[in-house]
Design a protein around this motif. Structure first.
Motif, PDB file in Angstrom:
ATOM      1  N   VAL A 215     -14.480 107.196  20.623  1.00 48.38           N
ATOM      2  CA  VAL A 215     -13.727 105.951  20.666  1.00 48.38           C
ATOM      3  C   VAL A 215     -14.632 104.843  21.191  1.00 48.38           C
ATOM      4  O   VAL A 215     -15.550 105.088  21.988  1.00 48.38           O
ATOM      5  CB  VAL A 215     -12.472 106.100  21.561  1.00 48.38           C
ATOM      6  N   ARG A 216     -14.399 103.628  20.706  1.00 44.35           N
ATOM      7  CA  ARG A 216     -15.049 102.452  21.287  1.00 44.35           C
ATOM      8  C   ARG A 216     -14.041 101.313  21.325  1.00 44.35           C
ATOM      9  O   ARG A 216     -13.050 101.313  20.580  1.00 44.35           O
ATOM     10  CB  ARG A 216     -16.304 102.061  20.517  1.00 44.35           C
ATOM     11  N   THR A 217     -14.274 100.362  22.206  1.00 47.03           N
ATOM     12  CA  THR A 217     -13.327  99.263  22.394  1.00 47.03           C
ATOM     13  C   THR A 217     -14.038  97.926  22.257  1.00 47.03           C
ATOM     14  O   THR A 217     -15.261  97.810  22.464  1.00 47.03           O
ATOM     15  CB  THR A 217     -12.673  99.348  23.784  1.00 47.03           C
ATOM     16  N   GLN A 218     -13.246  96.916  21.915  1.00 48.96           N
ATOM     17  CA  GLN A 218     -13.766  95.556  21.767  1.00 48.96           C
ATOM     18  C   GLN A 218     -13.051  94.630  22.739  1.00 48.96           C
ATOM     19  O   GLN A 218     -11.826  94.639  22.832  1.00 48.96           O
ATOM     20  CB  GLN A 218     -13.545  95.055  20.340  1.00 48.96           C
ATOM     21  N   LEU A 219     -13.828  93.844  23.455  1.00 42.01           N
ATOM     22  CA  LEU A 219     -13.286  92.867  24.388  1.00 42.01           C
ATOM     23  C   LEU A 219     -14.079  91.576  24.253  1.00 42.01           C
ATOM     24  O   LEU A 219     -15.323  91.586  24.370  1.00 42.01           O
ATOM     25  CB  LEU A 219     -13.359  93.389  25.828  1.00 42.01           C
ATOM     26  N   ASP A 220     -13.384  90.476  23.981  1.00 41.64           N
ATOM     27  CA  ASP A 220     -14.016  89.163  23.823  1.00 41.64           C
ATOM     28  C   ASP A 220     -15.148  89.203  22.799  1.00 41.64           C
ATOM     29  O   ASP A 220     -16.233  88.626  22.991  1.00 41.64           O
ATOM     30  CB  ASP A 220     -14.548  88.655  25.169  1.00 41.64           C
ATOM     31  N   GLY A 221     -14.922  89.957  21.716  1.00 41.01           N
ATOM     32  CA  GLY A 221     -15.871  89.993  20.610  1.00 41.01           C
ATOM     33  C   GLY A 221     -16.977  91.013  20.748  1.00 41.01           C
ATOM     34  O   GLY A 221     -17.728  91.249  19.788  1.00 41.01           O
ATOM     35  N   ALA A 222     -17.126  91.644  21.910  1.00 46.26           N
ATOM     36  CA  ALA A 222     -18.208  92.602  22.126  1.00 46.26           C
ATOM     37  C   ALA A 222     -17.661  94.029  22.094  1.00 46.26           C
ATOM     38  O   ALA A 222     -16.650  94.327  22.735  1.00 46.26           O
ATOM     39  CB  ALA A 222     -18.886  92.328  23.460  1.00 46.26           C
ATOM     40  N   TRP A 223     -18.353  94.902  21.345  1.00 49.26           N
ATOM     41  CA  TRP A 223     -17.949  96.315  21.259  1.00 49.26           C
ATOM     42  C   TRP A 223     -18.689  97.141  22.308  1.00 49.26           C
ATOM     43  O   TRP A 223     -19.875  96.915  22.568  1.00 49.26           O
ATOM     44  CB  TRP A 223     -18.256  96.874  19.870  1.00 49.26           C
ATOM     45  N   SER A 224     -17.984  98.085  22.876  1.00 48.91           N
ATOM     46  CA  SER A 224     -18.595  99.033  23.808  1.00 48.91           C
ATOM     47  C   SER A 224     -19.361 100.099  23.030  1.00 48.91           C
ATOM     48  O   SER A 224     -19.290 100.166  21.792  1.00 48.91           O
ATOM     49  CB  SER A 224     -17.519  99.697  24.664  1.00 48.91           C
ATOM     50  N   ASP A 225     -20.079 100.939  23.724  1.00 45.17           N
ATOM     51  CA  ASP A 225     -20.698 102.101  23.096  1.00 45.17           C
ATOM     52  C   ASP A 225     -19.613 103.109  22.731  1.00 45.17           C
ATOM     53  O   ASP A 225     -18.506 103.095  23.280  1.00 45.17           O
ATOM     54  CB  ASP A 225     -21.697 102.756  24.052  1.00 45.17           C
ATOM     55  N   TRP A 226     -19.942 104.009  21.820  1.00 43.65           N
ATOM     56  CA  TRP A 226     -19.036 105.109  21.499  1.00 43.65           C
ATOM     57  C   TRP A 226     -18.973 106.078  22.673  1.00 43.65           C
ATOM     58  O   TRP A 226     -20.000 106.398  23.286  1.00 43.65           O
ATOM     59  CB  TRP A 226     -19.499 105.845  20.253  1.00 43.65           C
ATOM     60  N   ALA A 227     -17.771 106.543  22.986  1.00 37.58           N
ATOM     61  CA  ALA A 227     -17.560 107.509  24.071  1.00 37.58           C
ATOM     62  C   ALA A 227     -16.758 108.688  23.538  1.00 37.58           C
ATOM     63  O   ALA A 227     -15.885 108.532  22.673  1.00 37.58           O
ATOM     64  CB  ALA A 227     -16.813 106.862  25.237  1.00 37.58           C
ATOM     65  N   ASP A 228     -17.056 109.874  24.029  1.00 35.53           N
ATOM     66  CA  ASP A 228     -16.389 111.086  23.556  1.00 35.53           C
ATOM     67  C   ASP A 228     -14.931 111.129  23.999  1.00 35.53           C
ATOM     68  O   ASP A 228     -14.585 110.712  25.109  1.00 35.53           O
ATOM     69  CB  ASP A 228     -17.100 112.332  24.076  1.00 35.53           C
TER      70      ASP A 228
END
Length: 751
Positions: A168-181
């Motif tokens: 899963v990864r998340t987006q906040l204020d246009g920026a995506w996080s890294d993928w996490a298990d």
């Protein structure tokens, strides 16, 4: 045990129950997980009552614990947390689950002439070609509120843990996080043969993503197998409480009635003016305030610390989301889990996290309720999980194949990544000590039959399955949890029914002499040549002329001496307080009226695990019920122990089977059958085998006469004669009978 020692431990227990131990909370290690903003686990403590100096718990050998033993205030950080208030909802909060299809759902072809339906029009056409897709990435999906996500797939489609990888990864204020298990445990769910399992969908653990804008998941089959059918992404909005309040834990287990769920009457809020009379016929459990005040209680016998628990209402549970009534069975041990979601949550976030897990388990996984019996956060707060009563053996959906014989508490967080806090470990120790003692299980037991295998009393999920749960760091602390729980149970020795009235090491009988209706106590004592006999009779001076039954109930008022309960012809129960010499002192304590309509009334020991002896019986036209003892305050509200049972006599025998909870035997005609008890859960069913009692008119549970540590024994009287026999209980049944006494035809009542 010396009275001063007993009083000392009692004071320690009271300090824990009130949360008045002064210690400093140690912050838990924090790792930001999926962009959830963190908060230090402890701030300034604002106690709700004056604090007292800290009192160390005692070691099993009686020594006060010091730093050399592993830390002086063994449960101090947990106790301190119980004095704090938390921001909780004041009303149910409705979560919303948004499901996003990732693969088609297989549906059966339409039958000829079948009418079209909305479902069939919207259903994906059945695939006839071989499935080939091995990976899928979802489109960015909106997240509302303090979000949680999970992935599920079609019921009945088995996928091993090492076959699938979910990220899963998340987006906040246009920026995506890294993928996490995202963690998936194929051994986490309802037992396969249960009704709950029929509606269950396989799936990952729920992952808290917090306040973000969008979320994506990526699912890949690691062995090139096709993706499972009906693969869905669930995005949970836990909802927002309209109003909140600052509250402490709502459930004080030291004040619980035997059952929150099946109690048939409200607890008595005030004893003022209540008086039991023989004319009472409606079965109401009244008591005498005057008698309660006149009784002089001695030092309390400590069972275990009584934990403080935040209720389902305090995390905003919408009870309409769960399915049906809870199931009950037995508790032989407990399992430690972790929820495998965010670690750096704030105190105020926990109710929302619990609602998200609840919604995901019920709406996406198809379970009847949240899977865990209890949950604990990193601050040391214990939360009620599955509905049904924290003191009852509620069957959960946490440890596949072992749910019916165990309970589980899940630690909120991912402990494959971080260490659990000390407050969390202490909360585990307090909860497991209390919960196990309710069901007759010693926390330090190394052999407990749970399902088809032997386990220790306290285990990690991975001990029952091929899984990493509860994470390497929490699993490494299970020996510490066992130590803390065993320490909290240091003054607890099980819940056998005590039958001694004269202070000797062996149980006694009490009989009514026909000639003058006087109660006579006969001690059982060993013979010099081996075996046992009745010792010198003790005339009690107690007139049993109006009694229809007399029961040796154990230490009802907890003054260190065992007592009896008598029932009058009009159905009134009274406690006669023993003095340890075979005599009875003070005014009798009325327990209530209406018991003339209760058949098979018997003393059954401490069935509820609260340190007080209890009664059991079957009122006319209903099933078997437990009447929980409440010491000098009488009885707590009764509750159902089982359905209607056919029989003429119930015999309290103490612990007969291996689960540690008190059991009973029931006479039906010429047969005596053992029934397994499970403490607050009542009776769970018969134990195989019967004893032919056609030759006996008395059958009395007498405890373990020889103190061998094996099954309890029975005393029986030969039909129409005055000869008593001792039947020595063993794992194989009863040994051949041996004569205990002769010439007792002049006695017509026994207890």
């Amino acid at each position: 045990m010396r009275p001063t020692r007993r009083l000392y431990i009692a004071l320690c227990q009271r300090l824990l129950a009130l949360g008045v131990v002064v210690v400093a909370l140690v912050p838990a290690s924090g790792v930001v997980s999926l962009d959830v903003v963190g908060e230090a686990p402890a701030g300034p403590v604002v106690p709700r009552q004056p604090l007292a100096p800290s009192t160390p718990y005692a070691a099993p050998d009686g020594r006060p614990m010091d730093r050399a033993d592993g830390g002086g205030d063994q449960l101090g950080q947990y106790a301190e947390e119980t004095t704090r208030e938390s921001e909780v909802p004041t009303a149910p909060v409705d979560p919303v689950v948004h499901e996003v299809a990732l693969t088609p759902k297989q549906v059966a072809p339409a039958q000829p002439d079948a009418g079209a339906s909305e479902q069939s029009e919207q259903a994906v056409e059945p695939r006839t070609e071989k499935k080939t897709a091995t990976e899928v990435v979802s489109e960015p999906t909106d997240v509302t509120g303090f979000g949680t996500v999970g992935v599920t797939w079609e019921s009945g489609e088995f996928v091993a843990e090492d076959q699938i990888a979910v990220q899963v990864r998340t987006q906040l204020d246009g920026a995506w996080s890294d993928w996490a298990d995202v963690t998936y445990h194929d051994d986490h769910g309802p037992d396969p043969d249960s009704e709950e399992a029929k509606k269950s969908r396989p799936g990952t653990e729920p992952v808290v993503v917090g306040d973000v804008d969008n979320v994506q998941v990526r699912v890949e089959m690691t062995d090139d197998a096709a993706l499972p059918d009906d693969l869905n992404l669930a995005v949970v909005d836990p909802g927002q409480a309209e109003e909140t309040a600052e509250e402490g834990p709502a459930i004080d287990t030291s004040k619980l009635p035997a059952s929150d769920v099946t109690s048939t009457g409200a607890p008595i809020e005030s004893t003022e003016g209540l008086e039991a009379t023989e004319e009472t016929s409606d079965g109401a459990l009244t008591l005498s305030a005057a008698a309660a005040r006149a009784a002089t209680p001695g030092p309390l016998t400590v069972v275990t610390p009584k934990p403080m628990i935040y209720s389902r209402a305090q995390w905003g549970a919408d009870e309409s989301m769960r399915d049906g009534t809870p199931s009950y069975f037995e508790v032989h041990g407990g399992f430690v889990h972790h929820t495998v979601n965010a670690n750096d949550y704030k105190r105020k976030d926990v109710p929302a996290i619990l609602r998200s897990i609840y919604a995901y388990h019920t709406q996406s996984r198809g379970w009847s309720d949240i899977g865990y019996n209890f949950l604990v956060d990193r601050f040391g707060r214990i939360w009620e999980g599955r509905y049904g009563g924290v003191d009852r053996p509620v069957v959960g959906a946490h440890t596949l194949n072992y749910n019916s014989y165990s309970f589980a508490m899940s630690a909120i967080g991912n402990f494959e990544l971080v260490q659990p806090s000390e407050a969390m470990l202490q909360a585990y120790g307090a909860l497991f000590a209390w919960k196990l003692s309710l069901h007759g299980v010693a926390a330090g037991s190394t052999i407990q039959r749970i399902g088809q295998k032997n386990f220790q009393a306290i285990n990690g999920h991975r001990d029952a399955a091929s899984t990493a749960c509860p994470g390497k760091y929490l699993y490494a602390k299970i020996p510490e949890i066992r130590r803390l729980a065993a320490l909290a149970q240091a003054d607890w020795s099980g819940r056998d029914l005590e039958r001694n009235l004269v202070g000797s090491p062996h149980p006694d009988l009490i009989m009514r002499r026909k000639s003058d209706n006087q109660a006579i106590v006969f001690p059982i004592e060993p013979k010099a040549t081996g075996g046992y006999q009745l010792g010198k009779a003790v005339a009690t001076g107690l007139d049993l002329k109006k009694a229809t039954s007399v029961l040796i109930v154990g230490d009802w008022d907890r003054d260190g001496f065992n007592d009896i309960v008598t029932r009058s012809r009009k159905g009134a129960l009274r406690v006669r307080r023993g003095d340890g010499t075979g005599h009875f002192v003070g005014d009798p304590i009325p327990l209530g009226g209406g018991f003339d309509t209760v058949s098979m009334l018997a003393a059954v020991g401490d069935m509820t695990g609260d340190g007080y002896p209890d009664l059991m019986g079957q009122p006319t036209g209903t099933g078997m019920r437990i009447y929980p003892g409440n010491g000098t305050l009488g009885l707590q509200p009764s509750y159902a122990a089982f359905g209607r049972i056919t029989g003429t006599q119930l015999v309290g025998v103490g612990r007969w089977d291996a689960d540690g909870a008190p059991d009973v035997m029931i006479r039906n005609g010429t047969n005596l059958t053992a029934w397994s008890g499970n403490g607050p859960g009542g009776l769970t069913g018969t134990i195989p085998g019967t004893l032919d009692v056609s030759d006996y008119d008395w059958v009395v549970g007498i405890g373990d006469v020889g103190q061998t540590g094996t099954q309890p024994d029975l005393v029986v009287k030969q039909l129409g004669r005055g000869k008593l026999w001792l039947l020595d209980g063993s794992p194989a049944g009863f040994a051949p009978r041996v004569v205990l006494a002769r010439g007792l035809k002049d006695y017509d009542l026994v207890g």
